[in-house]
Design an enzyme around this catalytic site. Structure first.
Site, mmCIF file in Angstrom:
data_model
loop_
_atom_site.group_PDB
_atom_site.id
_atom_site.type_symbol
_atom_site.label_atom_id
_atom_site.label_comp_id
_atom_site.label_asym_id
_atom_site.label_seq_id
_atom_site.Cartn_x
_atom_site.Cartn_y
_atom_site.Cartn_z
ATOM 1 N N CYS A 175 67.072 22.370 77.597
ATOM 2 C CA CYS A 175 66.649 21.093 77.025
ATOM 3 C C CYS A 175 67.334 19.933 77.751
ATOM 4 O O CYS A 175 68.483 19.587 77.447
ATOM 5 C CB CYS A 175 66.954 21.056 75.529
ATOM 6 S SG CYS A 175 66.390 19.546 74.725
ATOM 7 N N CYS A 178 68.237 17.023 75.498
ATOM 8 C CA CYS A 178 69.411 17.282 74.648
ATOM 9 C C CYS A 178 70.707 17.213 75.459
ATOM 10 O O CYS A 178 71.709 16.685 75.000
ATOM 11 C CB CYS A 178 69.335 18.670 74.027
ATOM 12 S SG CYS A 178 67.764 19.068 73.276
ATOM 13 N N ASP A 179 70.704 17.777 76.662
ATOM 14 C CA ASP A 179 71.965 18.025 77.363
ATOM 15 C C ASP A 179 72.183 17.202 78.630
ATOM 16 O O ASP A 179 73.306 17.141 79.133
ATOM 17 C CB ASP A 179 72.055 19.515 77.738
ATOM 18 C CG ASP A 179 72.121 20.397 76.495
ATOM 19 O OD1 ASP A 179 72.544 19.897 75.434
ATOM 20 O OD2 ASP A 179 71.739 21.579 76.583
HETATM 21 P P1 FAD Z 1 64.470 26.240 64.509
HETATM 22 O O1 FAD Z 1 65.736 25.523 64.769
HETATM 23 O O2 FAD Z 1 63.705 26.775 65.666
HETATM 24 O O3 FAD Z 1 64.815 27.425 63.486
HETATM 25 C C1 FAD Z 1 63.861 28.365 63.092
HETATM 26 C C2 FAD Z 1 64.554 29.471 62.302
HETATM 27 O O4 FAD Z 1 63.621 29.981 61.351
HETATM 28 C C3 FAD Z 1 64.932 30.720 63.105
HETATM 29 O O5 FAD Z 1 66.136 30.575 63.781
HETATM 30 C C4 FAD Z 1 65.046 31.762 61.982
HETATM 31 O O6 FAD Z 1 66.316 31.686 61.371
HETATM 32 C C5 FAD Z 1 63.986 31.291 61.002
HETATM 33 N N1 FAD Z 1 62.798 32.159 61.073
HETATM 34 C C6 FAD Z 1 61.902 32.264 62.101
HETATM 35 N N2 FAD Z 1 60.953 33.172 61.800
HETATM 36 C C7 FAD Z 1 61.268 33.644 60.560
HETATM 37 C C8 FAD Z 1 60.672 34.625 59.707
HETATM 38 N N3 FAD Z 1 59.558 35.285 60.045
HETATM 39 N N4 FAD Z 1 61.272 34.892 58.521
HETATM 40 C C9 FAD Z 1 62.397 34.225 58.141
HETATM 41 N N5 FAD Z 1 62.996 33.286 58.915
HETATM 42 C C10 FAD Z 1 62.434 33.018 60.108
HETATM 43 N N6 FAD Z 1 67.503 18.978 69.594
HETATM 44 C C11 FAD Z 1 68.096 17.794 69.422
HETATM 45 O O7 FAD Z 1 67.532 16.927 68.750
HETATM 46 N N7 FAD Z 1 69.341 17.551 69.941
HETATM 47 C C12 FAD Z 1 70.030 18.468 70.661
HETATM 48 O O8 FAD Z 1 71.144 18.211 71.139
HETATM 49 C C13 FAD Z 1 69.410 19.738 70.860
HETATM 50 N N8 FAD Z 1 70.056 20.703 71.566
HETATM 51 C C14 FAD Z 1 69.464 21.927 71.709
HETATM 52 C C15 FAD Z 1 70.157 22.901 72.403
HETATM 53 C C16 FAD Z 1 69.603 24.155 72.550
HETATM 54 C C17 FAD Z 1 70.376 25.226 73.304
HETATM 55 C C18 FAD Z 1 68.314 24.434 71.998
HETATM 56 C C19 FAD Z 1 67.698 25.821 72.146
HETATM 57 C C20 FAD Z 1 67.619 23.452 71.327
HETATM 58 C C21 FAD Z 1 68.177 22.182 71.170
HETATM 59 N N9 FAD Z 1 67.519 21.162 70.504
HETATM 60 C C22 FAD Z 1 68.125 19.964 70.301
HETATM 61 C C23 FAD Z 1 66.176 21.383 69.918
HETATM 62 C C24 FAD Z 1 66.319 21.673 68.406
HETATM 63 O O9 FAD Z 1 67.260 22.687 68.234
HETATM 64 C C25 FAD Z 1 64.991 22.065 67.818
HETATM 65 O O10 FAD Z 1 64.033 21.055 68.054
HETATM 66 C C26 FAD Z 1 65.115 22.267 66.305
HETATM 67 O O11 FAD Z 1 66.144 23.191 65.995
HETATM 68 C C27 FAD Z 1 63.802 22.780 65.714
HETATM 69 O O12 FAD Z 1 64.020 22.996 64.366
HETATM 70 P P2 FAD Z 1 63.075 23.854 63.445
HETATM 71 O O13 FAD Z 1 63.459 23.495 62.062
HETATM 72 O O14 FAD Z 1 61.661 23.714 63.832
HETATM 73 O O15 FAD Z 1 63.446 25.393 63.643
#
Ligand code: FAD
Length: 355
Positions: A175, A178-179
Protein backbone atom coordinates in the site's frame (compact mmCIF):
# COMPACT_ATOMS: atom_id res chain seq x y z
CA UNK A 1 -35.84 -15.69 17.34
CA UNK A 2 -33.54 -14.58 14.53
CA UNK A 3 -30.86 -11.98 15.15
CA UNK A 4 -31.64 -8.46 13.98
CA UNK A 5 -28.16 -7.71 12.64
CA UNK A 6 -25.25 -10.05 12.02
CA UNK A 7 -21.94 -8.59 10.87
CA UNK A 8 -19.25 -10.70 9.21
CA UNK A 9 -15.82 -9.13 9.51
CA UNK A 10 -13.26 -7.70 11.88
CA UNK A 11 -11.83 -4.59 10.27
CA UNK A 12 -12.77 -0.91 10.51
CA UNK A 13 -15.98 -1.54 8.51
CA UNK A 14 -17.24 -4.30 10.82
CA UNK A 15 -16.45 -2.51 14.11
CA UNK A 16 -17.89 0.80 12.94
CA UNK A 17 -21.06 -0.98 11.80
CA UNK A 18 -21.19 -2.71 15.19
CA UNK A 19 -20.78 0.58 17.11
CA UNK A 20 -23.68 2.13 15.19
CA UNK A 21 -25.91 -0.95 15.36
CA UNK A 22 -25.26 -1.42 19.09
CA UNK A 23 -26.04 2.22 19.84
CA UNK A 24 -29.29 1.80 17.88
CA UNK A 25 -30.23 -1.01 20.32
CA UNK A 26 -30.02 -3.68 17.61
CA UNK A 27 -27.84 -5.97 19.74
CA UNK A 28 -25.47 -6.87 16.87
CA UNK A 29 -23.58 -10.14 16.65
CA UNK A 30 -20.17 -10.04 14.96
CA UNK A 31 -18.41 -13.06 13.49
CA UNK A 32 -14.79 -11.91 13.52
CA UNK A 33 -13.16 -15.04 12.06
CA UNK A 34 -11.32 -18.02 13.49
CA UNK A 35 -7.93 -16.99 14.92
CA UNK A 36 -6.60 -20.58 14.90
CA UNK A 37 -7.30 -21.38 11.25
CA UNK A 38 -4.14 -21.94 9.19
CA UNK A 39 -5.66 -20.58 5.98
CA UNK A 40 -6.59 -17.39 7.83
CA UNK A 41 -3.01 -17.16 9.11
CA UNK A 42 -1.57 -17.68 5.62
CA UNK A 43 -4.00 -15.25 3.98
CA UNK A 44 -3.75 -12.57 6.66
CA UNK A 45 -7.49 -12.76 7.36
CA UNK A 46 -7.29 -13.02 11.14
CA UNK A 47 -9.45 -11.12 13.65
CA UNK A 48 -8.76 -7.37 13.62
CA UNK A 49 -8.33 -7.44 9.86
CA UNK A 50 -5.66 -6.05 7.56
CA UNK A 51 -4.52 -3.33 9.95
CA UNK A 52 -3.42 -6.03 12.38
CA UNK A 53 -0.67 -6.73 9.84
CA UNK A 54 0.89 -3.32 9.93
CA UNK A 55 2.77 -0.98 12.25
CA UNK A 56 2.12 2.77 12.23
CA UNK A 57 -1.16 4.12 10.94
CA UNK A 58 -0.55 7.79 10.26
CA UNK A 59 -3.62 8.69 8.24
CA UNK A 60 -6.55 7.67 10.43
CA UNK A 61 -7.95 11.01 11.65
CA UNK A 62 -7.79 11.69 15.41
CA UNK A 63 -4.50 9.88 16.00
CA UNK A 64 -1.81 12.57 15.79
CA UNK A 65 1.74 12.02 16.94
CA UNK A 66 2.33 11.42 20.62
CA UNK A 67 2.48 8.83 23.33
CA UNK A 68 -0.91 7.14 23.34
CA UNK A 69 0.16 4.30 25.54
CA UNK A 70 -1.43 5.36 28.81
CA UNK A 71 -4.67 6.08 27.04
CA UNK A 72 -4.65 2.61 25.51
CA UNK A 73 -4.11 1.07 28.94
CA UNK A 74 -7.26 2.64 30.28
CA UNK A 75 -9.35 2.20 27.13
CA UNK A 76 -8.80 -1.49 26.46
CA UNK A 77 -10.18 -4.32 28.57
CA UNK A 78 -7.61 -5.90 30.87
CA UNK A 79 -6.75 -8.94 28.78
CA UNK A 80 -6.09 -6.82 25.71
CA UNK A 81 -3.69 -4.50 27.52
CA UNK A 82 -0.90 -7.06 27.35
CA UNK A 83 -1.72 -8.10 23.85
CA UNK A 84 1.46 -8.76 21.95
CA UNK A 85 1.28 -5.79 19.66
CA UNK A 86 2.89 -3.07 21.73
CA UNK A 87 5.54 -1.47 19.60
CA UNK A 88 9.06 -1.82 20.94
CA UNK A 89 8.18 -2.70 24.53
CA UNK A 90 8.21 0.35 26.73
CA UNK A 91 9.45 2.73 24.07
CA UNK A 92 7.26 5.74 23.53
CA UNK A 93 6.11 6.55 20.01
CA UNK A 94 6.80 10.25 19.71
CA UNK A 95 6.21 10.49 15.98
CA UNK A 96 3.37 8.05 15.44
CA UNK A 97 -0.04 8.23 17.05
CA UNK A 98 -1.00 4.61 16.91
CA UNK A 99 -0.21 1.31 15.27
CA UNK A 100 -2.61 -0.88 13.34
CA UNK A 101 -3.40 -3.57 15.94
CA UNK A 102 -3.90 -0.94 18.65
CA UNK A 103 -6.29 1.05 16.48
CA UNK A 104 -8.29 -2.08 15.70
CA UNK A 105 -8.38 -3.26 19.31
CA UNK A 106 -9.75 0.15 20.31
CA UNK A 107 -12.46 0.00 17.64
CA UNK A 108 -13.48 -3.47 18.80
CA UNK A 109 -13.50 -2.32 22.44
CA UNK A 110 -15.71 0.62 21.51
CA UNK A 111 -18.18 -1.79 19.88
CA UNK A 112 -18.10 -4.09 22.93
CA UNK A 113 -18.69 -1.15 25.28
CA UNK A 114 -22.08 -0.61 23.64
CA UNK A 115 -23.08 -4.27 23.92
CA UNK A 116 -21.79 -5.89 20.71
CA UNK A 117 -21.48 -9.67 20.98
CA UNK A 118 -18.51 -11.32 19.28
CA UNK A 119 -17.86 -14.86 18.13
CA UNK A 120 -14.42 -15.93 16.92
CA UNK A 121 -15.73 -18.11 14.12
CA UNK A 122 -15.50 -18.16 10.34
CA UNK A 123 -18.75 -17.97 8.45
CA UNK A 124 -18.34 -20.71 5.87
CA UNK A 125 -21.78 -20.83 4.25
CA UNK A 126 -24.80 -18.60 3.83
CA UNK A 127 -28.36 -19.11 2.64
CA UNK A 128 -29.65 -15.77 1.40
CA UNK A 129 -32.50 -17.25 -0.61
CA UNK A 130 -35.14 -16.65 2.05
CA UNK A 131 -35.84 -14.61 5.20
CA UNK A 132 -34.49 -15.00 7.80
CA UNK A 133 -31.05 -15.60 6.30
CA UNK A 134 -29.08 -18.58 7.65
CA UNK A 135 -25.32 -18.51 8.28
CA UNK A 136 -23.23 -21.60 8.99
CA UNK A 137 -19.97 -21.38 10.91
CA UNK A 138 -16.77 -23.46 10.57
CA UNK A 139 -17.80 -25.58 13.58
CA UNK A 140 -21.19 -26.40 12.03
CA UNK A 141 -23.23 -24.06 14.24
CA UNK A 142 -25.86 -21.91 12.53
CA UNK A 143 -27.50 -18.59 13.16
CA UNK A 144 -30.52 -16.89 11.62
CA UNK A 145 -30.66 -13.17 10.97
CA UNK A 146 -33.01 -10.59 9.51
CA UNK A 147 -30.20 -8.42 8.13
CA UNK A 148 -26.61 -9.19 7.25
CA UNK A 149 -23.69 -6.80 6.93
CA UNK A 150 -20.86 -8.28 4.87
CA UNK A 151 -17.63 -6.58 5.98
CA UNK A 152 -15.23 -9.43 5.30
CA UNK A 153 -12.57 -7.26 3.66
CA UNK A 154 -9.98 -8.14 1.10
CA UNK A 155 -6.37 -9.23 1.09
CA UNK A 156 -3.44 -7.86 -0.88
CA UNK A 157 -1.82 -10.30 -3.27
CA UNK A 158 1.86 -10.98 -2.70
CA UNK A 159 4.44 -12.81 -4.80
CA UNK A 160 4.71 -15.61 -2.25
CA UNK A 161 8.50 -15.46 -1.77
CA UNK A 162 9.85 -16.36 1.70
CA UNK A 163 12.19 -13.33 1.54
CA UNK A 164 9.18 -11.10 0.80
CA UNK A 165 7.39 -12.44 3.87
CA UNK A 166 10.48 -11.85 6.01
CA UNK A 167 10.61 -8.16 5.08
CA UNK A 168 6.92 -7.29 5.39
CA UNK A 169 6.75 -4.06 7.45
CA UNK A 170 10.53 -3.73 6.96
CA UNK A 171 10.36 -2.32 3.47
CA UNK A 172 7.88 -4.65 1.75
CA UNK A 173 4.44 -3.07 1.46
CA UNK A 174 1.25 -3.55 -0.51
CA UNK A 175 0.00 0.00 0.00
CA UNK A 176 1.90 3.04 -1.29
CA UNK A 177 -0.72 5.48 0.01
CA UNK A 178 -0.40 3.93 3.49
CA UNK A 179 3.38 3.58 3.69
CA UNK A 180 5.03 5.75 1.04
CA UNK A 181 5.36 8.69 3.44
CA UNK A 182 7.33 6.68 6.04
CA UNK A 183 10.87 7.92 6.76
CA UNK A 184 12.51 4.62 5.70
CA UNK A 185 11.51 5.35 2.10
CA UNK A 186 12.42 9.06 1.97
CA UNK A 187 14.80 9.98 -0.87
CA UNK A 188 15.63 6.34 -1.45
CA UNK A 189 15.21 4.24 -4.59
CA UNK A 190 12.11 2.00 -4.49
CA UNK A 191 10.65 -0.70 -6.66
CA UNK A 192 7.01 -1.26 -7.65
CA UNK A 193 5.91 -4.69 -8.89
CA UNK A 194 2.95 -4.76 -11.27
CA UNK A 195 1.73 -3.57 -14.62
CA UNK A 196 -1.88 -2.47 -14.12
CA UNK A 197 -3.50 0.86 -13.30
CA UNK A 198 -2.76 0.57 -9.60
CA UNK A 199 0.91 -0.22 -10.27
CA UNK A 200 1.19 2.86 -12.52
CA UNK A 201 -0.62 4.97 -9.94
CA UNK A 202 1.46 3.69 -7.00
CA UNK A 203 4.73 4.24 -8.88
CA UNK A 204 3.74 7.80 -9.80
CA UNK A 205 2.60 8.46 -6.23
CA UNK A 206 5.90 7.18 -4.80
CA UNK A 207 7.94 9.60 -6.92
CA UNK A 208 6.86 12.29 -4.41
CA UNK A 209 9.04 10.65 -1.76
CA UNK A 210 11.55 8.40 -3.52
CA UNK A 211 14.78 9.38 -5.26
CA UNK A 212 13.87 6.94 -8.04
CA UNK A 213 11.20 4.31 -8.71
CA UNK A 214 11.76 1.15 -10.73
CA UNK A 215 8.75 -0.64 -12.17
CA UNK A 216 9.16 -4.41 -12.53
CA UNK A 217 6.92 -5.66 -15.34
CA UNK A 218 6.75 -9.31 -16.33
CA UNK A 219 6.05 -8.62 -20.01
CA UNK A 220 7.22 -5.94 -22.45
CA UNK A 221 4.16 -3.75 -21.98
CA UNK A 222 1.87 -2.39 -19.28
CA UNK A 223 -1.67 -3.62 -18.69
CA UNK A 224 -2.66 -0.20 -17.36
CA UNK A 225 -4.86 2.18 -19.34
CA UNK A 226 -2.89 4.13 -21.97
CA UNK A 227 -2.99 7.42 -20.08
CA UNK A 228 -1.88 5.90 -16.76
CA UNK A 229 0.85 3.82 -18.40
CA UNK A 230 2.21 6.80 -20.30
CA UNK A 231 2.21 8.99 -17.23
CA UNK A 232 4.36 6.42 -15.43
CA UNK A 233 6.61 5.56 -18.37
CA UNK A 234 7.31 9.24 -19.17
CA UNK A 235 8.00 10.22 -15.57
CA UNK A 236 11.63 11.31 -15.18
CA UNK A 237 11.98 9.47 -11.86
CA UNK A 238 10.52 6.16 -13.09
CA UNK A 239 12.61 3.51 -14.84
CA UNK A 240 10.89 0.52 -16.42
CA UNK A 241 12.34 -2.95 -15.96
CA UNK A 242 10.55 -4.85 -18.73
CA UNK A 243 10.45 -8.65 -18.96
CA UNK A 244 11.57 -9.15 -15.40
CA UNK A 245 10.25 -10.68 -12.18
CA UNK A 246 11.46 -10.32 -8.59
CA UNK A 247 13.21 -13.51 -7.59
CA UNK A 248 14.34 -12.49 -4.11
CA UNK A 249 14.05 -9.60 -1.70
CA UNK A 250 17.44 -8.72 -0.22
CA UNK A 251 17.94 -7.14 3.19
CA UNK A 252 20.14 -6.64 6.21
CA UNK A 253 17.65 -8.31 8.61
CA UNK A 254 16.30 -4.89 9.69
CA UNK A 255 15.24 -3.55 6.31
CA UNK A 256 15.08 -4.18 2.58
CA UNK A 257 18.30 -3.24 0.79
CA UNK A 258 17.58 -4.52 -2.69
CA UNK A 259 15.79 -6.95 -4.98
CA UNK A 260 17.17 -9.63 -7.29
CA UNK A 261 15.49 -9.61 -10.69
CA UNK A 262 15.21 -12.53 -13.06
CA UNK A 263 14.65 -12.00 -16.76
CA UNK A 264 11.64 -13.68 -18.35
CA UNK A 265 13.53 -13.60 -21.68
CA UNK A 266 16.72 -15.37 -20.60
CA UNK A 267 18.80 -12.20 -20.09
CA UNK A 268 21.27 -11.93 -17.19
CA UNK A 269 19.96 -11.54 -13.63
CA UNK A 270 20.17 -8.08 -12.13
CA UNK A 271 20.20 -6.63 -8.61
CA UNK A 272 18.58 -3.30 -7.81
CA UNK A 273 19.59 -1.39 -4.69
CA UNK A 274 16.28 -0.24 -3.21
CA UNK A 275 14.95 0.53 0.27
CA UNK A 276 11.47 -0.75 -0.40
CA UNK A 277 9.35 -3.00 -2.58
CA UNK A 278 5.71 -2.11 -3.20
CA UNK A 279 3.40 -4.82 -4.51
CA UNK A 280 0.64 -3.69 -6.86
CA UNK A 281 -0.51 -7.03 -8.22
CA UNK A 282 -4.09 -6.81 -7.09
CA UNK A 283 -6.27 -7.70 -4.13
CA UNK A 284 -8.54 -10.66 -3.48
CA UNK A 285 -11.88 -9.81 -1.86
CA UNK A 286 -12.99 -12.27 0.83
CA UNK A 287 -16.21 -13.45 -0.82
CA UNK A 288 -15.71 -17.22 -0.91
CA UNK A 289 -18.29 -17.95 1.80
CA UNK A 290 -21.00 -16.12 -0.20
CA UNK A 291 -20.84 -18.83 -2.86
CA UNK A 292 -22.23 -16.67 -5.65
CA UNK A 293 -25.35 -15.58 -3.75
CA UNK A 294 -24.52 -11.87 -3.97
CA UNK A 295 -23.86 -10.16 -7.27
CA UNK A 296 -20.18 -9.25 -7.70
CA UNK A 297 -18.64 -6.63 -9.97
CA UNK A 298 -16.29 -7.51 -12.83
CA UNK A 299 -13.33 -7.51 -10.42
CA UNK A 300 -14.99 -9.94 -8.01
CA UNK A 301 -15.99 -7.42 -5.31
CA UNK A 302 -19.50 -7.32 -3.84
CA UNK A 303 -21.54 -4.95 -5.97
CA UNK A 304 -23.31 -1.99 -4.39
CA UNK A 305 -26.52 -1.85 -6.38
CA UNK A 306 -27.58 1.72 -5.54
CA UNK A 307 -25.40 4.83 -5.69
CA UNK A 308 -24.39 6.13 -2.23
CA UNK A 309 -26.07 3.19 -0.44
CA UNK A 310 -24.58 -0.07 0.84
CA UNK A 311 -27.41 -2.15 -0.68
CA UNK A 312 -26.48 -5.38 -2.43
CA UNK A 313 -28.37 -7.59 -4.89
CA UNK A 314 -30.20 -9.27 -1.96
CA UNK A 315 -32.72 -7.16 -0.03
CA UNK A 316 -31.62 -6.99 3.63
CA UNK A 317 -27.94 -7.72 2.91
CA UNK A 318 -25.54 -4.78 3.06
CA UNK A 319 -21.83 -4.61 2.24
CA UNK A 320 -19.14 -2.36 3.73
CA UNK A 321 -15.41 -1.86 3.50
CA UNK A 322 -12.85 -3.38 1.17
CA UNK A 323 -15.04 -6.35 0.23
CA UNK A 324 -17.10 -3.91 -1.83
CA UNK A 325 -14.39 -1.36 -2.64
CA UNK A 326 -11.95 -2.09 -5.44
CA UNK A 327 -10.73 1.50 -5.54
CA UNK A 328 -10.11 3.37 -2.26
CA UNK A 329 -9.25 0.53 0.15
CA UNK A 330 -8.45 2.68 3.20
CA UNK A 331 -9.31 2.25 6.87
CA UNK A 332 -11.26 5.50 7.01
CA UNK A 333 -13.32 4.72 3.92
CA UNK A 334 -14.04 1.21 5.28
CA UNK A 335 -15.17 2.75 8.58
CA UNK A 336 -17.35 5.24 6.69
CA UNK A 337 -19.18 2.56 4.72
CA UNK A 338 -19.48 0.48 7.91
CA UNK A 339 -21.43 3.36 9.44
CA UNK A 340 -23.59 3.57 6.30
CA UNK A 341 -24.32 -0.17 6.32
CA UNK A 342 -25.49 -0.09 9.94
CA UNK A 343 -27.80 2.85 9.23
CA UNK A 344 -29.10 1.10 6.11
CA UNK A 345 -29.77 -2.08 8.13
CA UNK A 346 -31.51 -0.10 10.87
CA UNK A 347 -33.76 1.59 8.31
CA UNK A 348 -34.49 -1.75 6.63
CA UNK A 349 -35.57 -3.22 9.97
CA UNK A 350 -37.76 -0.20 10.68
CA UNK A 351 -39.31 -0.31 7.24
CA UNK A 352 -40.16 -4.00 7.69
CA UNK A 353 -41.64 -3.47 11.15
CA UNK A 354 -38.89 -5.23 13.13
CA UNK A 355 -37.90 -2.28 15.37
P1 FAD B 1 -10.36 -5.96 6.70
O1 FAD B 1 -9.42 -5.11 7.47
O2 FAD B 1 -9.93 -6.51 5.39
O3 FAD B 1 -10.80 -7.16 7.68
C1 FAD B 1 -11.62 -8.20 7.25
C2 FAD B 1 -11.66 -9.27 8.33
O4 FAD B 1 -12.93 -9.92 8.27
C3 FAD B 1 -10.68 -10.44 8.15
O5 FAD B 1 -9.40 -10.14 8.62
C4 FAD B 1 -11.35 -11.52 9.01
O6 FAD B 1 -11.00 -11.35 10.37
C5 FAD B 1 -12.82 -11.20 8.82
N1 FAD B 1 -13.45 -12.18 7.91
C6 FAD B 1 -13.24 -12.32 6.57
N2 FAD B 1 -13.98 -13.33 6.08
C7 FAD B 1 -14.67 -13.83 7.15
C8 FAD B 1 -15.60 -14.90 7.29
N3 FAD B 1 -16.00 -15.65 6.25
N4 FAD B 1 -16.09 -15.17 8.53
C9 FAD B 1 -15.72 -14.42 9.60
N5 FAD B 1 -14.84 -13.39 9.51
C10 FAD B 1 -14.33 -13.12 8.30
N6 FAD B 1 -5.29 1.81 5.40
C11 FAD B 1 -5.16 3.03 5.91
O7 FAD B 1 -6.12 3.81 5.89
N7 FAD B 1 -3.99 3.42 6.51
C12 FAD B 1 -2.90 2.61 6.60
O8 FAD B 1 -1.85 3.00 7.12
C13 FAD B 1 -3.03 1.30 6.05
N8 FAD B 1 -1.98 0.44 6.12
C14 FAD B 1 -2.13 -0.83 5.63
C15 FAD B 1 -1.05 -1.69 5.74
C16 FAD B 1 -1.17 -2.99 5.28
C17 FAD B 1 0.00 -3.94 5.41
C18 FAD B 1 -2.40 -3.42 4.67
C19 FAD B 1 -2.54 -4.85 4.16
C20 FAD B 1 -3.45 -2.54 4.54
C21 FAD B 1 -3.34 -1.23 5.01
N9 FAD B 1 -4.37 -0.32 4.91
C22 FAD B 1 -4.25 0.92 5.45
C23 FAD B 1 -5.66 -0.69 4.28
C24 FAD B 1 -6.68 -1.04 5.38
O9 FAD B 1 -6.10 -1.97 6.25
C25 FAD B 1 -7.94 -1.59 4.78
O10 FAD B 1 -8.49 -0.67 3.86
C26 FAD B 1 -8.99 -1.86 5.86
O11 FAD B 1 -8.47 -2.69 6.88
C27 FAD B 1 -10.23 -2.52 5.27
O12 FAD B 1 -11.09 -2.79 6.33
P2 FAD B 1 -12.31 -3.78 6.24
O13 FAD B 1 -13.15 -3.45 7.42
O14 FAD B 1 -12.94 -3.75 4.91
O15 FAD B 1 -11.77 -5.26 6.46
Amino acid sequence: MPEKVVIVGSGPAAWTAAIYAARAQLNPLVFQGNPYDNTNKANGTLPLGQLALTTEVENFPSWPAGNTREYLRTALKADDVDFPYWVAGDKEQPTHGINGPELMALMRQQAVNFGTRIESKDVTKVDLSKQPFTLTMHDGTTVETLTLIVASGARANYLGLPSEDKYKNKGVSACAVCDGFLPIFRNKPLVVVGAGDSAAEEATYLTKFASKVYMVVRRDQMRASKIMAERAMNHPKIEMKWNTVVEEVLGNEKQVTGVKLKSTKGAADETLDVAGMFLAIGHTPNVHFLDGQLELNEMGYVKWTTVARTYTSVDGVFAAGDVADDYYRQAISAAGTGCMAALDAERWLGHHGHV
